[in-house]
Design a protein around this motif. Sequence first.
Motif, mmCIF file in Angstrom:
data_model
loop_
_atom_site.group_PDB
_atom_site.id
_atom_site.type_symbol
_atom_site.label_atom_id
_atom_site.label_comp_id
_atom_site.label_asym_id
_atom_site.label_seq_id
_atom_site.Cartn_x
_atom_site.Cartn_y
_atom_site.Cartn_z
ATOM 1 N N VAL A 1 23.458 -3.649 -7.793
ATOM 2 C CA VAL A 1 24.114 -3.016 -6.663
ATOM 3 C C VAL A 1 25.561 -2.732 -7.054
ATOM 4 N N PRO A 2 25.988 -1.475 -7.083
ATOM 5 C CA PRO A 2 27.353 -1.157 -7.498
ATOM 6 C C PRO A 2 28.378 -1.646 -6.480
ATOM 7 N N ARG A 3 29.600 -1.770 -6.952
ATOM 8 C CA ARG A 3 30.681 -2.166 -6.029
ATOM 9 C C ARG A 3 30.862 -1.104 -4.948
ATOM 10 N N VAL A 4 30.767 0.155 -5.355
ATOM 11 C CA VAL A 4 30.855 1.277 -4.411
ATOM 12 C C VAL A 4 29.707 2.227 -4.707
ATOM 13 N N LEU A 5 28.919 2.516 -3.693
ATOM 14 C CA LEU A 5 27.837 3.485 -3.838
ATOM 15 C C LEU A 5 28.387 4.872 -3.534
ATOM 16 N N GLU A 6 28.211 5.802 -4.462
ATOM 17 C CA GLU A 6 28.707 7.166 -4.275
ATOM 18 C C GLU A 6 27.530 8.125 -4.148
ATOM 19 N N LEU A 7 27.509 8.844 -3.038
ATOM 20 C CA LEU A 7 26.476 9.846 -2.795
ATOM 21 C C LEU A 7 27.084 11.228 -2.987
ATOM 22 N N GLY A 8 26.443 12.050 -3.773
ATOM 23 C CA GLY A 8 26.953 13.394 -3.998
ATOM 24 C C GLY A 8 25.931 14.191 -4.794
ATOM 25 N N PRO A 9 26.191 15.486 -5.001
ATOM 26 C CA PRO A 9 27.371 16.201 -4.520
ATOM 27 C C PRO A 9 27.193 16.719 -3.094
ATOM 28 N N TYR A 10 28.267 16.697 -2.345
ATOM 29 C CA TYR A 10 28.322 17.253 -0.976
ATOM 30 C C TYR A 10 27.133 16.824 -0.114
ATOM 31 N N PRO A 11 27.004 15.516 0.141
ATOM 32 C CA PRO A 11 25.867 15.032 0.933
ATOM 33 C C PRO A 11 25.929 15.533 2.372
ATOM 34 N N ARG A 12 24.761 15.613 3.009
ATOM 35 C CA ARG A 12 24.658 15.964 4.427
ATOM 36 C C ARG A 12 24.022 14.796 5.179
ATOM 37 N N PHE A 13 24.574 14.503 6.364
ATOM 38 C CA PHE A 13 24.044 13.459 7.233
ATOM 39 C C PHE A 13 23.659 14.085 8.567
ATOM 40 N N PHE A 14 22.424 13.836 8.991
ATOM 41 C CA PHE A 14 21.922 14.305 10.278
ATOM 42 C C PHE A 14 21.744 13.084 11.181
ATOM 43 N N ALA A 15 22.587 12.972 12.194
ATOM 44 C CA ALA A 15 22.526 11.838 13.113
ATOM 45 C C ALA A 15 21.889 12.292 14.414
ATOM 46 N N THR A 16 20.725 11.766 14.751
ATOM 47 C CA THR A 16 20.084 12.115 16.015
ATOM 48 C C THR A 16 20.478 11.086 17.069
ATOM 49 N N ILE A 17 20.780 11.562 18.275
ATOM 50 C CA ILE A 17 21.192 10.635 19.329
ATOM 51 C C ILE A 17 20.618 11.048 20.668
ATOM 52 N N ASN A 18 20.281 10.040 21.454
ATOM 53 C CA ASN A 18 20.009 10.193 22.879
ATOM 54 C C ASN A 18 21.194 9.586 23.618
ATOM 55 N N VAL A 19 21.651 10.235 24.653
ATOM 56 C CA VAL A 19 22.768 9.703 25.429
ATOM 57 C C VAL A 19 22.219 9.242 26.774
ATOM 58 N N ASP A 20 22.245 7.942 26.994
ATOM 59 C CA ASP A 20 21.798 7.395 28.275
ATOM 60 C C ASP A 20 22.629 6.159 28.581
ATOM 61 N N ALA A 21 22.246 5.437 29.614
ATOM 62 C CA ALA A 21 23.051 4.289 30.044
ATOM 63 C C ALA A 21 23.137 3.216 28.974
ATOM 64 N N ASP A 22 22.099 3.084 28.146
ATOM 65 C CA ASP A 22 22.078 2.036 27.128
ATOM 66 C C ASP A 22 22.610 2.502 25.773
ATOM 67 N N SER A 23 22.735 3.818 25.594
ATOM 68 C CA SER A 23 23.192 4.355 24.314
ATOM 69 C C SER A 23 24.363 5.288 24.583
ATOM 70 N N PRO A 24 25.570 4.780 24.466
ATOM 71 C CA PRO A 24 26.739 5.561 24.861
ATOM 72 C C PRO A 24 27.007 6.738 23.935
ATOM 73 N N ALA A 25 27.859 7.619 24.407
ATOM 74 C CA ALA A 25 28.251 8.786 23.616
ATOM 75 C C ALA A 25 29.036 8.349 22.385
ATOM 76 N N PRO A 26 28.985 9.113 21.322
ATOM 77 C CA PRO A 26 29.765 8.765 20.132
ATOM 78 C C PRO A 26 31.256 8.865 20.413
#
Length: 603
Positions: free
Chosen positions: A401-426
């Motif tokens: 396990v490296p000290r720092v994990l580097e993801l590249g080049p130019y990674p994309r992250f897709f965060a899916t969210i539901n907004v309700d009483a139990d899962s607040p807005a980002p």
Amino acid sequence: MTARCSETSLESALRQLSLHAGSNKYRANWLSTYLAAKRAEAAGHGLTIAGVNQSVEDLFALIPEHPKGRINPFIDLSSKVRWLKVKDSGRSTVWNTGTRDQSQTALFNPSSTNNGRGYFGEGLLPDAAEIAVQHLDQDTTEDPLPGRDALAVLVTRNHEWDAEPSRDELHAAARDFLGMTPDEFNTITADVELAVPVLGSPEWSPSLLMASELGPPETTLTERGSQVAQEPDITVEDVEQLPEQFRSFLNHHGIATESDEEMVDLLAAALSSQLIIMAGPSGSGKSLMASALAAFFAPPDRRARLDSSRLLAKREEFFGYFSHLADKTFQVLEPLQLLLDVAVADGTTSPMVAVEEANLSPIEGYLSPLVHGLGGLEAKTLAIPLHNQVGSVKQQSEQEVPRVLELGPYPRFFATINVDADSPAPARKVVSRACVILMEAPSFDTALAAADTLVHPPVEEGTGPAAALIGRPTLAFDRYSETGSDVFQQALKERAVILRSVLGSDVIAHRPLQRSLIYMSWYAELLGVTEPELGNPVVEAAADNALLHFVLPALSAKEFGSALSVFKSEQRSGLLAPRLARLEQVTRAQQFGPPPDFWGALT
């Protein structure tokens, strides 16, 4: 025997001009537009697009054979838009800024065909020089005017002199080239000497200028201004093919979308942003579309799907931790193992990472590397610190396990969210780094069209057919900037004025504005618009979509309510209109409690 100005005097003039006239291209455009109009009138080129193209070539095309041989002299030497394209440069710059509803129309006589506003084709107002200088002088305490000798050398660079000219002779030749009176020439310049003789050896030439440090750069500039090696370009032709390729990919996997407009919007979001938040009710297709984009843009070994959970506070609780008590090994949790597998795969294509139900815990806590690493407009690698030991450490399976994990080049992250009483807005700091996609539950017809999904191969089996066509988020904006156009900026300005009229202040901050421009550049290229003009339906849709993705999610509840009302009353295009209709319906149905913001309207 006659001679033209020397290479030394021209380079000295260019250096001096870069210190004056404008701190950015939008202020500098006032002087460029004014000079091009004066040259068109003086040379008889005509106040037409063809005439403007010729005038700009006369004034600013220093290296005509170079694709970026048209200089913007009134801007910093290190600017990415100092050197622009030669072909049709007048049309995409000063013609656009002097027509339609853009700022430099104030220099020209009004036209009935332009709703009574000034119009390039109607000619300059008698006091156009004073108007240009007034706008150059805004928001600066420094002398904004270019040096008189420097401007004269630039415009007379091809003049044949019998002997070293006096200052008066130099200025007279420049005024004759521009068709200016002495008062007009003195109004737009400062009485600054060049400090070197005009003539000398060698004479200036395009080849000498191109070989100098002032010539067009052969490298791209990062956001910090340092030079880096040129990255391989994803061509405009490649980009224009993406919508059809993505449509075929979705059809192959039995996935139906509401419209081609939504499909292009999703592609523009993925190309322009490295963090995409996909928000919406259950069943709206957030996870499916995140998976589809990942499978379209990355092969299986370059993508990962991470599942969030509740009560996560720190990244160690999501990725794992180093333990002195367990034989000094790193206790790897599943999300990290998936990323480690992605990181060791072929690193030439951008990795795609989906984070399901990302807001079950605060994103800025357990996914803090995203917040810190994606604060700029683009990041070639994302660094995830894992431990403080020297070098790599072993984990349970003996994998290092490296000290720092580097993801590249130019990674994309897709965060899916539901907004309700139990899962607040980002949190706002998260939203400010993301492109927020508001997903809608599919209509019955769309659901029916996808009813045979089970007979198609699952999207997870996608092989990343477009993996080579995603990379630097700012690439399309760089191409747009090279034309010298500010059409996208003007389209956003129109919307900013509308918001200011109801909110009393500007709410489109610096970073959302930049992210909007990057998104709009990709959106236009995907639809084949490489020379955007105000009023073009693609430009209007891109600007409206940008409001939805980068502005509305960050507004307070009070600001959101006002923005909702004013844009609902306007004729909007793109995805903004149907999305606002849904949000307005929700806010109207709420009878108790404080007014909701963007995220509250989703619950």
